[in-house]
Each structure stands twice: as structure tokens, then as C-alpha cells.
Design an enzyme around this catalytic site. Structure first.
Site, PDB file in Angstrom:
ATOM      1  N   VAL A 112       1.214  -1.195   0.092  1.00 49.44           N
ATOM      2  CA  VAL A 112       0.243   0.023  -0.054  1.00 49.44           C
ATOM      3  C   VAL A 112       0.754   1.346  -0.073  1.00 49.44           C
ATOM      4  O   VAL A 112       2.266   1.318   0.260  1.00 49.44           O
ATOM      5  CB  VAL A 112      -0.871   0.058   1.110  1.00 49.44           C
ATOM      6  CG1 VAL A 112      -1.357   1.070   1.568  1.00 49.44           C
ATOM      7  CG2 VAL A 112      -1.933  -1.185   1.115  1.00 49.44           C
ATOM      8  N   ASP A 164      -5.505   7.176 -12.094  1.00 43.56           N
ATOM      9  CA  ASP A 164      -5.794   6.115 -11.002  1.00 43.56           C
ATOM     10  C   ASP A 164      -7.309   5.858 -11.055  1.00 43.56           C
ATOM     11  O   ASP A 164      -7.180   4.144 -11.259  1.00 43.56           O
ATOM     12  CB  ASP A 164      -5.279   6.416 -10.009  1.00 43.56           C
ATOM     13  CG  ASP A 164      -3.270   7.120 -10.250  1.00 43.56           C
ATOM     14  OD1 ASP A 164      -3.066   6.520 -11.735  1.00 43.56           O
ATOM     15  OD2 ASP A 164      -2.864   6.147  -9.299  1.00 43.56           O
ATOM     16  N   SER A 223      -4.537   3.595  -3.693  1.00 42.31           N
ATOM     17  CA  SER A 223      -5.640   4.596  -3.305  1.00 42.31           C
ATOM     18  C   SER A 223      -6.583   4.040  -4.637  1.00 42.31           C
ATOM     19  O   SER A 223      -7.517   4.269  -3.383  1.00 42.31           O
ATOM     20  CB  SER A 223      -5.394   5.757  -2.990  1.00 42.31           C
ATOM     21  OG  SER A 223      -4.475   5.697  -3.958  1.00 42.31           O
ATOM     22  N   ALA A 224      -6.151   4.267  -5.719  1.00 41.32           N
ATOM     23  CA  ALA A 224      -7.649   4.501  -6.515  1.00 41.32           C
ATOM     24  C   ALA A 224      -8.382   3.079  -6.033  1.00 41.32           C
ATOM     25  O   ALA A 224      -9.468   3.429  -6.559  1.00 41.32           O
ATOM     26  CB  ALA A 224      -7.190   5.144  -8.147  1.00 41.32           C
ATOM     27  N   ALA A 255       2.584   2.291  -2.451  1.00 39.00           N
ATOM     28  CA  ALA A 255       3.699   2.020  -3.439  1.00 39.00           C
ATOM     29  C   ALA A 255       4.449   2.590  -4.509  1.00 39.00           C
ATOM     30  O   ALA A 255       4.608   3.053  -5.161  1.00 39.00           O
ATOM     31  CB  ALA A 255       3.956   0.869  -3.776  1.00 39.00           C
ATOM     32  N   GLY A 256       2.743   4.223  -5.028  1.00 38.68           N
ATOM     33  CA  GLY A 256       2.986   4.793  -6.436  1.00 38.68           C
ATOM     34  C   GLY A 256       2.353   3.525  -7.414  1.00 38.68           C
ATOM     35  O   GLY A 256       2.849   3.635  -8.493  1.00 38.68           O
ATOM     36  N   LEU A 257       1.280   2.279  -6.831  1.00 37.67           N
ATOM     37  CA  LEU A 257       1.410   1.629  -8.048  1.00 37.67           C
ATOM     38  C   LEU A 257      -0.491   1.506  -7.774  1.00 37.67           C
ATOM     39  O   LEU A 257      -1.809   0.068  -7.893  1.00 37.67           O
ATOM     40  CB  LEU A 257       1.352   0.085  -6.801  1.00 37.67           C
ATOM     41  CG  LEU A 257       2.942  -0.774  -7.745  1.00 37.67           C
ATOM     42  CD1 LEU A 257       3.073  -1.932  -6.727  1.00 37.67           C
ATOM     43  CD2 LEU A 257       3.439  -0.606  -9.150  1.00 37.67           C
ATOM     44  N   GLY A 258      -1.495   2.771  -7.891  1.00 39.55           N
ATOM     45  CA  GLY A 258      -2.508   2.963  -7.451  1.00 39.55           C
ATOM     46  C   GLY A 258      -3.232   2.400  -6.652  1.00 39.55           C
ATOM     47  O   GLY A 258      -3.830   1.963  -6.877  1.00 39.55           O
TER      48      GLY A 258
HETATM   49  O1  PMV Z   1       1.843   7.476  -6.359  1.00 35.57           O
HETATM   50  P1  PMV Z   1       0.812   6.980  -7.274  1.00 35.57           P
HETATM   51  O2  PMV Z   1       0.025   5.934  -7.580  1.00 35.57           O
HETATM   52  O3  PMV Z   1      -0.704   7.515  -5.988  1.00 35.57           O
HETATM   53  O4  PMV Z   1       0.208   7.868  -8.773  1.00 35.57           O
HETATM   54  C1  PMV Z   1       0.448   9.466  -8.108  1.00 35.57           C
HETATM   55  C2  PMV Z   1       0.295   9.594  -9.681  1.00 35.57           C
HETATM   56  C3  PMV Z   1      -0.051  11.452  -9.890  1.00 35.57           C
HETATM   57  O5  PMV Z   1       0.405  11.253 -11.082  1.00 35.57           O
HETATM   58  C4  PMV Z   1       1.972  11.626  -8.864  1.00 35.57           C
HETATM   59  C5  PMV Z   1      -1.042  11.970  -9.297  1.00 35.57           C
HETATM   60  C6  PMV Z   1      -2.039  11.635  -9.429  1.00 35.57           C
HETATM   61  O6  PMV Z   1      -3.353  12.524  -9.518  1.00 35.57           O
HETATM   62  O7  PMV Z   1      -1.846  11.486 -11.102  1.00 35.57           O
END
Ligand code: PMV
Length: 331
Positions: free
Chosen positions: A111, A161, A118-119, A113-116
Site C-alpha cells: 500500500v 488512477d 489508493s485509487a 507504493a506508487g502502484l495506484g
Molecule cells: O503514486 P500513485 O500511484 O499515487 O500515483 C500518483 C500519480 C500522480 O500523477 C503523481 C498524481 C495523480 O493524481 O495523477
């Protein structure tokens, strides 16, 4: 009745951060998912449990008026909780219906990690809760409510996301003022990708705020960088539709350089980005908000194993993935 919904995470192939400023982006669903189950209660309480995050028991209970009845420390630190609360409150506003419910969340990816994640949490919660209270929403409605959830929790958020997590596949998204268009890309070749993960100290919200700060401080420099990211996304779309993975990889490298310029990379991410190229990847870049978290490397099928080893020896966690799978599903 118990409703269970599952939604995928994502990797951003090109265009994160610039997409917040209405530039296009290309994003793909991954085969790691978040599952949310929702069972209606006969009182007005919402309870939230996380099944596989090594958190025992209920982590938050609150009532119809939002008054907290029970909260563990995890409730304050686990960012998924704020997305679940906001998603439920948006569904109640949208459907004019509030019912108490037991919510359970399970994630097959790290959770934050930048892998979306939260969406994916937002999409799966909205789908499961709305269906459980008796309103089956369309995917378009779910994607819009999930975007709204992200905006409320993060302050600034693009629809990227929430859209990919709802619809799945590989999509080109073009945000507009308060709306967006998206098209599914039919790529004629397989895209072998590996994810590299390093621990992330910052939240998406912090990284988005950092870019905003730079943009305000150095508009003459940062605005053209964001413009350039938008332009390379258009070129990347053409390359992907032709199945040209060499150009697709080079554009990932350029994208990473520009993200580093925006200040969102880190030493750990740069190490993985460069080592994977040295081990023969076509291209590599951070993926998502940065500040740690995920990076991706595109390689030939034959090279993928070595690229994965390169990630391990550079202190990253390689995560195998197949991109382009289904979006929201009821299970
Ligand atoms: O790190 P993540 O999975 O929450 O991706 C964020 C992507 C952004 O472009 C930085 C933010 C957004 O709302 O698009």
C-alpha cells in the site's frame, strides 16, 4: 448480503505528475489487486478491517455522523482508511442513502507504493458499498466518484488512477477542465515489464505538493518540463501502437529524466532505473508519485529475468507483473 469488489493497481507508463496539469498520460492495469468486501449491518456503524496488512481486528469504527467509536493507531497511519471513509461518504451523498456496514480490505500489493492502491481502494469501496446499499452504479459513475475521493483526500489528483482501476487495460487519458476522455490502446506486441519497489517515505499528496511548489517558484523552467512530458506521451502512444518497444523504452528514459528534474525521484529509485538499463532494459523510469515507491523497466522477454536480478542486487524488490488485465470486477 455480502458484496465483494476487486480493483487493480496500475503502472504509469508515461506522464505522471504532468497529468495533474492536464497533460495526457498512458497507464496500464497490473495483475495485483485490492479487494473490498462490504456487509450491511443493522445499526449505523461503519467498521473497517484490513485483512492481510498484519493488522488484527477492527481498525476504525464510526457512526452516521462521522463520530469515531473506536480507532487504533493504524487508523491514523493507514492511508487506505481515509480513502474508504471519503468513498463511503461520497456514495451516501450521491445516492442519498447511508447504512452501517462492515468493510474489509485486502491488498496483493504494497500500500502506498506508487502502484495506484489508493485509487483501487476507492474504486472497490465505492463499487461494493453502493451495490450493498442497493444502488448499482455504472463504471463511469464509479470512476467519477473515485476521482472525487482522491481529490478530497489528496487535494490535487488527476483522473488517471481512478480511470485505469475502473476500466483496466492500457489507456491513453486526456484530462480536461472537470472531465476527461480516455481511449483503450490496442498494442500489437507483448510488453514485458518488471516493477521494482523501494520503501517510500512520502505520500502521493506530498509529492504532488512538491511539484506544485516548484512550479510556482520556477514557472519559466517547470512549465516547459511539464509541456515536454505531455509531448513525449503523444510520441509514446504512436510508438506503442506500432509495437516499437525500442522507441517506447527511449521515451521512458526521457520521461524519467524529466521526472527527476521535477524533483520526484530519489537515489534508491535512480539506482534501480540505471542498473536495469545497464542489464539491458529497453528503458526504465519511476512510476507513480515518486519519492521512493515503484519504478518500471521495459525489456525483451529474454532479458526480463536478468533485469529482475539487477533490481534485487540493487536493494529493490522485483515484482513480476502482466499489464493490461481487467478493471473493476464483482467477485
Ligand atoms: O503514486 P500513485 O500511484 O499515487 O500515483 C500518483 C500519480 C500522480 O500523477 C503523481 C498524481 C495523480 O493524481 O495523477
Amino acid at each position: 448480503m455480502k458484496i465483494v469488489a476487486s480493483a487493480p493497481g496500475k503502472v504509469t507508463l508515461y506522464g505522471e505528475h504532468a497529468v495533474v496539469y492536464k497533460k495526457p498520460a498512458i497507464v496500464a492495469s497490473i495483475d495485483r489487486r485490492v479487494t473490498v468486501s462490504c456487509e450491511i449491518r443493522d445499526d449505523d456503524r461503519i467498521t473497517i478491517r484490513a485483512l492481510n496488512l498484519e493488522i488484527p481486528g477492527v481498525i476504525l469504527t464510526y457512526n452516521k455522523d462521522g463520530e469515531i467509536v473506536l480507532e487504533t493507531d493504524y487508523g491514523r497511519v493507514l492511508s487506505a482508511v481515509s480513502y474508504i471513509r471519503e468513498a463511503i461518504s461520497l456514495v451516501s451523498e450521491y445516492t442519498n442513502e447511508f447504512k452501517g456496514a462492515d468493510i474489509k480490505i485486502e491488498s496483493s500489493m504494497p500500500v502506498g507504493a506508487g502502484l495506484g492502491t489508493s485509487a483501487a481502494v476507492s474504486v472497490a469501496t465505492i463499487a461494493a458499498y453502493s451495490k450493498a446499499v442497493g444502488h448499482e452504479l455504472s463504471k463511469k459513475e464509479i470512476a467519477s466518484l473515485a476521482w472525487e475521493t482522491e481529490k478530497r483526500v489528496q487535494g490535487l489528483a488527476s483522473p488517471m488512477d481512478s480511470t485505469i482501476s475502473t476500466f483496466g487495460g492500457i489507456i491513453y487519458i486526456q484530462p480536461g477542465e472537470n472531465s476527461f476522455t480516455h481511449e483503450s490502446l490496442d498494442i500489437p506486441v507483448e510488453m514485458p515489464l518488471i516493477i521494482g519497489y523501494v520503501k517510500r517515505k512520502y505520500k502521493t499528496k506530498d509529492m504532488v505538493a512538491l511539484v506544485k511548489k516548484y512550479k510556482e517558484k520556477y514557472p519559466e523552467i517547470i512549465d516547459p518540463v511539464i509541456e515536454l512530458i505531455g509531448k513525449l506521451v503523444v510520441e509514446a502512444k504512436t510508438a506503442l501502437l506500432k509495437g516499437d518497444l525500442i522507441v517506447a523504452g527511449e521515451l521512458m528514459n526521457i520521461n524519467h529524466g524529466l521526472l527527476d528534474t521535477l524533483g520526484v525521484s530519489s537515489k534508491e529509485l535512480n539506482d534501480l532505473v540505471y542498473v536495469t538499463r545497464a542489464f539491458g532494459a529497453y528503458g526504465s523510469k519511476l512510476s507513480g508519485a515518486g519519492g521512493g515507491g515503484a519504478m518500471i523497466a521495459l525489456a525483451s522477454k529474454e532479458r526480463l529475468k536478468e533485469v529482475s536480478t539487477a533490481i534485487s542486487i540493487s536493494n529493490g524488490l522485483p515484482i513480476d507483473t502482466v499489464i493490461g488485465g481487467p478493471g473493476l470486477l464483482y467477485v
